[in-house]
Design an enzyme around this catalytic site. Structure first.
Site, PDB file in Angstrom:
ATOM      1  N   HIS A  67       3.314  -2.393   3.344  1.00 22.89           N
ATOM      2  CA  HIS A  67       3.377  -1.049   2.773  1.00 22.89           C
ATOM      3  C   HIS A  67       4.744  -0.743   2.160  1.00 22.89           C
ATOM      4  O   HIS A  67       5.765  -1.226   2.642  1.00 22.89           O
ATOM      5  CB  HIS A  67       3.098  -0.003   3.858  1.00 22.89           C
ATOM      6  CG  HIS A  67       1.746  -0.127   4.486  1.00 22.89           C
ATOM      7  ND1 HIS A  67       1.458  -1.068   5.458  1.00 22.89           N
ATOM      8  CD2 HIS A  67       0.593   0.572   4.290  1.00 22.89           C
ATOM      9  CE1 HIS A  67       0.187  -0.939   5.829  1.00 22.89           C
ATOM     10  NE2 HIS A  67      -0.357   0.038   5.138  1.00 22.89           N
ATOM     11  N   ASP A 122       0.824  -1.212   0.000  1.00 22.33           N
ATOM     12  CA  ASP A 122       0.000   0.000   0.000  1.00 22.33           C
ATOM     13  C   ASP A 122       0.859   1.265   0.000  1.00 22.33           C
ATOM     14  O   ASP A 122       2.037   1.249   0.342  1.00 22.33           O
ATOM     15  CB  ASP A 122      -0.870   0.047   1.260  1.00 22.33           C
ATOM     16  CG  ASP A 122      -2.069  -0.884   1.195  1.00 22.33           C
ATOM     17  OD1 ASP A 122      -2.071  -1.792   0.353  1.00 22.33           O
ATOM     18  OD2 ASP A 122      -2.988  -0.705   2.000  1.00 22.33           O
TER      19      ASP A 122
END
Length: 425
Positions: free
Chosen positions: A309, A152
Site C-alpha cells: 500500500h 493500493d
C-alpha cells in the site's frame, strides 16, 4: 486521511478548505495548480493541506459524497442509462451480510453455503469464478522470477518522497486508486500517470463490495472511473477489490465495465501495523518470506503479486526499505499490466504500456502508442527538492505523525482513527 464527512462533501467543501488553510497558514506558498508544481513540494504537511483545483471543484455535483458508499445520482441520466444497459448481465446473487455492519466486513450471522456457490473470495479465497463467462482473477504474473509490483489506496497526499524514490530508480508500478482520494488529491493522481505508472481502480469508497446492493456496486465502479477520467484523462481497464472482497456478482459488474480483477498471492499486511497488536517486525517478516521464496526458486516458472500500500508513512517506508532486496531476489519488478503483457492499459488509445520484453530491456515508458524512453517520465516531477527520494532503512519518508493516515485506508477499523489524526495536528 480526509474525513469522509468533511473533505469534499459538497455542503462542507468550502468550509473545510478555509479551516484547514488557516491551520496550515505558516506553510510557504507553492505552485499547487499543476502536477509539476505539486510534485515539487517536499513538506508533507503542505502536501496534505487542501488546495483548489477547478476541474474537480466545478464537477463536485457530478459525484457522490466522498468516502460514503456510492449511489447513482438522481440527476445522472448517463449513469442511469448505463446501469439499465448492464443490469441484465448481473447474476441474481444477494448482497452478503447486512448493512451497515457488512460494509466494514462484519458478516456475522450471515449463513453461506460451504460449497461456495458464488466464488466468494472472503469466504474461501476463491479466484476461479463459478459463473460461466467470467475470467479468473489475476493472482500472479506469468513471467518467471517476476514480481507484479503495485500499491493500493492512493493517491496518498504525502506520496511525493515515495514517488520520487520510484522515479529515481526508474521503477514503474501499478497504482490502485480510490475514487474519493482522486477527488481529494487530483494533482497527486495526475502524477501517477505522468510518472508512467499504471493506474487501476480501487472503488469509490473502499467498502466491502459484496455487501453492496447492485446499484451501489455499479456506482462504486462508475464514479471511480469517472473521477480518474476527469483528473488523469484515462479510463482504467483493471481494478482491485478492497480487502479482496469479490464474488461472481461483483466480477460480473467489473466485466461489464471492461475491468480485469487483480488480487494477489502474497500479503505484506503492511496496513495492519499498529492495529490489534500487529507489529512492524511482523510486516518485515512478510516481506522477508517473499524474498526467501524468490531466492529459493519458488517463482522459477511463474511470477507472483504481493499486496502492498501507499497508505501511510509506514507502508511507503517499508516499500523503500525492501526495494533493493526485492530487486536482488527477483529478476524483474514490473507493473502488473507489463507482467501480463497488457500494453493497452486504458480505454483511450493514446497511451500504451511497454511489453514485458520492452520493459526488461530498459524501455519502461511508452507513451502515445509510439516512441519509447528508458528514462523516467519527463513530466516535470523530478523530485529535485532536498528532502525528496531519500532511501531509508525503515524510518520515514517525511510524513509527520499527524498525517500518518493521510490517503485512503485499507481497513475500516483505522479509517475513523486516522481521520481524527489528520484534524488533530
Amino acid at each position: 486521511m480526509p474525513s469522509p464527512s468533511i473533505f469534499n462533501s459538497k455542503p462542507f467543501f468550502a468550509s473545510a478548505l478555509i479551516i484547514l488553510s488557516l491551520l496550515s497558514a505558516s506553510v510557504n506558498a507553492q505552485d499547487r495548480t499543476t502536477e509539476q508544481g505539486e510534485a515539487q513540494i517536499t513538506d508533507p504537511t503542505q502536501e496534505c493541506s487542501p488546495y483548489y483545483y477547478a476541474p474537480v471543484s466545478n464537477a463536485l455535483g457530478n459525484f457522490p459524497v466522498t468516502w460514503q458508499p456510492a449511489t447513482i445520482l438522481a440527476n445522472d441520466s448517463t449513469a442511469q442509462a448505463k446501469y439499465q444497459s448492464i443490469i441484465g448481465q448481473i447474476p441474481n446473487i444477494a448482497p452478503k451480510g447486512t448493512q451497515p455492519a457488512s460494509l466494514t466486513g462484519n458478516f456475522s450471522g450471515y449463513n453461506y453455503s460451504a460449497s461456495d456457490p458464488d466464488c466468494w473470495w472472503t469466504a474461501t479465497t476463491c479466484t476461479t469464478p463459478k459463473l460461466a463467462g467470467l475470467p479468473p482473477d489475476v493472482t500472479t504474473v506469468p513471467e518467471p522470477d517476476t514480481l507484479g509490483y503495485g500499491f493500493d489506496d492512493g493517491p496518498n497526499c504525502s506520496h511525493n518522497a515515495f514517488y520520487d524514490y520510484l522515479q529515481e530508480n526508474n521503477q514503474k508500478a501499478t497504482m490502485f486508486y480510490i475514487g474519493s482520494s482522486v477527488i481529494n488529491w487530483p494533482l497527486e493522481a495526475q502524477r501517477g500517470l505522468a510518472d508512467g505508472h499504471e493506474l487501476c481502480a480501487h472503488t469509490w469508497s473502499h467498502h466491502y463490495m459484496t455487501s453492496l446492493t447492485n446499484e451501489q456496486a455499479f456506482a462504486e465502479f462508475y464514479y471511480t472511473l469517472e473521477a480518474i477520467k476527469l483528473v488523469a484523462g484515462v479510463t482504467p481497464t483493471c481494478w482491485r477489490p478492497p480487502y479482496g472482497d469479490v464474488d461472481d456478482r461483483i466480477r460480473a459488474f467489473a466485466q461489464a465495465f471492461g475491468l480485469r480483477t487483480v488480487v494477489w498471492q502474497y500479503d505484506s499486511n503492511d496496513w495492519r501495523e499498529g492495529t490489534d497488536g500487529y507489529t512492524a517486525a511482523e510486516v518485515d517478516a512478510n516481506y522477508e518470506a517473499l524474498i526467501a521464496n524468490a531466492q529459493n526458486g519458488t517463482f522459477s516458472t511463474a511470477g507472483t503479486i504481493m499486496l502492498t500500500h501507499e497508505l501511510n508513512n509506514f507502508t511507503m517506508s517499508e516499500a523503500i526499505k525492501f526495494y533493493d532486496q526485492l530487486k536482488a531476489a527477483f529478476k524483474y519488478l514490473v507493473p502488473v499490466g507489463v507482467g501480463l503483457n497488457q500494453t493497452q492499459p486504458y480505454v483511450e488509445t493514446n497511451y500504451s504500456l511497454p511489453s514485458f520484453s520492452q520493459y526488461v530491456s530498459g524501455t519502461t515508458t511508452v507513451s502515445g502508442g509510439s516512441g519509447a524512453s528508458s528514462t523516467p517520465s519527463s513530466s516535470g516531477s523530478t523530485g529535485s527538492g532536498s528532502g525528496s527520494g531519500q532511501k531509508t532503512t525503515g524510518g520515514s519518508v517525511g510524513v509527520p505523525s499527524a498525517f500518518v493516515g493521510a490517503g485512503a485506508l485499507a481497513a475500516a477499523a483505522i479509517f475513523a482513527s486516522n481521520a481524527m489524526k489528520l484534524l488533530a495536528f
